[in-house]
Design a protein around this motif. Sequence first.
Motif, PDB file in Angstrom:
ATOM      1  N   ARG A   1       0.851  -1.197   0.000  1.00  0.00           N
ATOM      2  CA  ARG A   1       0.000   0.000   0.000  1.00  0.00           C
ATOM      3  C   ARG A   1       0.882   1.240   0.000  1.00  0.00           C
ATOM      4  O   ARG A   1       1.921   1.286   0.658  1.00  0.00           O
ATOM      5  CB  ARG A   1      -0.897   0.034   1.228  1.00  0.00           C
TER       6      ARG A   1
ATOM      7  N   GLU B   1      -4.474   9.789  -1.442  1.00  0.00           N
ATOM      8  CA  GLU B   1      -5.323   8.602  -1.362  1.00  0.00           C
ATOM      9  C   GLU B   1      -4.457   7.369  -1.161  1.00  0.00           C
ATOM     10  O   GLU B   1      -3.315   7.314  -1.581  1.00  0.00           O
ATOM     11  CB  GLU B   1      -6.135   8.439  -2.652  1.00  0.00           C
TER      12      GLU B   1
ATOM     13  N   TRP C   1      -3.488   3.711  -2.128  1.00  0.00           N
ATOM     14  CA  TRP C   1      -3.535   2.873  -3.319  1.00  0.00           C
ATOM     15  C   TRP C   1      -2.862   1.547  -3.030  1.00  0.00           C
ATOM     16  O   TRP C   1      -1.909   1.477  -2.254  1.00  0.00           O
ATOM     17  CB  TRP C   1      -2.756   3.530  -4.457  1.00  0.00           C
TER      18      TRP C   1
ATOM     19  N   ILE D   1       0.021   2.799 -13.899  1.00  0.00           N
ATOM     20  CA  ILE D   1      -1.169   2.390 -13.147  1.00  0.00           C
ATOM     21  C   ILE D   1      -1.806   1.250 -13.928  1.00  0.00           C
ATOM     22  O   ILE D   1      -2.095   1.389 -15.110  1.00  0.00           O
ATOM     23  CB  ILE D   1      -2.184   3.553 -12.996  1.00  0.00           C
TER      24      ILE D   1
ATOM     25  N   ALA E   1      -6.390  -0.687 -10.497  1.00  0.00           N
ATOM     26  CA  ALA E   1      -6.348   0.118  -9.281  1.00  0.00           C
ATOM     27  C   ALA E   1      -5.028  -0.085  -8.544  1.00  0.00           C
ATOM     28  O   ALA E   1      -4.932   0.178  -7.358  1.00  0.00           O
ATOM     29  CB  ALA E   1      -7.523  -0.255  -8.381  1.00  0.00           C
ATOM     30  N   THR E   2      -4.006  -0.559  -9.254  1.00  0.00           N
ATOM     31  CA  THR E   2      -2.713  -0.818  -8.636  1.00  0.00           C
ATOM     32  C   THR E   2      -1.655   0.066  -9.266  1.00  0.00           C
ATOM     33  O   THR E   2      -1.520   0.122 -10.492  1.00  0.00           O
ATOM     34  CB  THR E   2      -2.309  -2.291  -8.827  1.00  0.00           C
ATOM     35  N   ALA E   3      -0.914   0.761  -8.406  1.00  0.00           N
ATOM     36  CA  ALA E   3       0.186   1.592  -8.862  1.00  0.00           C
ATOM     37  C   ALA E   3       1.454   0.748  -8.982  1.00  0.00           C
ATOM     38  O   ALA E   3       1.749  -0.037  -8.076  1.00  0.00           O
ATOM     39  CB  ALA E   3       0.401   2.753  -7.910  1.00  0.00           C
TER      40      ALA E   3
END
Length: 143
Positions: A105, A111, A113, A135, A138-140
Amino acid sequence: MNDIDAWVWWLVAAAALGIPLVVTAMPEFGMFAVGGVAAAVTAGLGFGVVVQVLVFVVVSVALIAVVRPIANRHRAQRPQLATGIDALKGKQALVLERVDGSGGRIKLAGEVWSARSLDAGRAYEVGQEVDVVDIEGATAIVI
């Protein structure tokens, strides 16, 4: 066909050329419509048919020759302002939970992520700053 009729016909032609512009979104029709308006003005000033047609052709061709390359150049440019996930690429983030090849995380742009490292063998510990390179969903993806 007298002079008043001529300018009315040129305006009708300009309107008729404006319809395909709206329907097909081809700007060339708009340039021809402007040529029609210029010819209508020429007719309204009392010039003959030959001059009216010449003005129509010259204005239309000049607009196509000048405006079209400028429009194509602007269309080919990338937007100056990045939005959405494109705006997040290249930003720095703070590691909140250990990030490695399987997950973690980060705090990105205020925010939380989910994230994973670009190099599966590399891990980032809590408190480290990382750079977002991509990206995926929803994962960096970070380095």
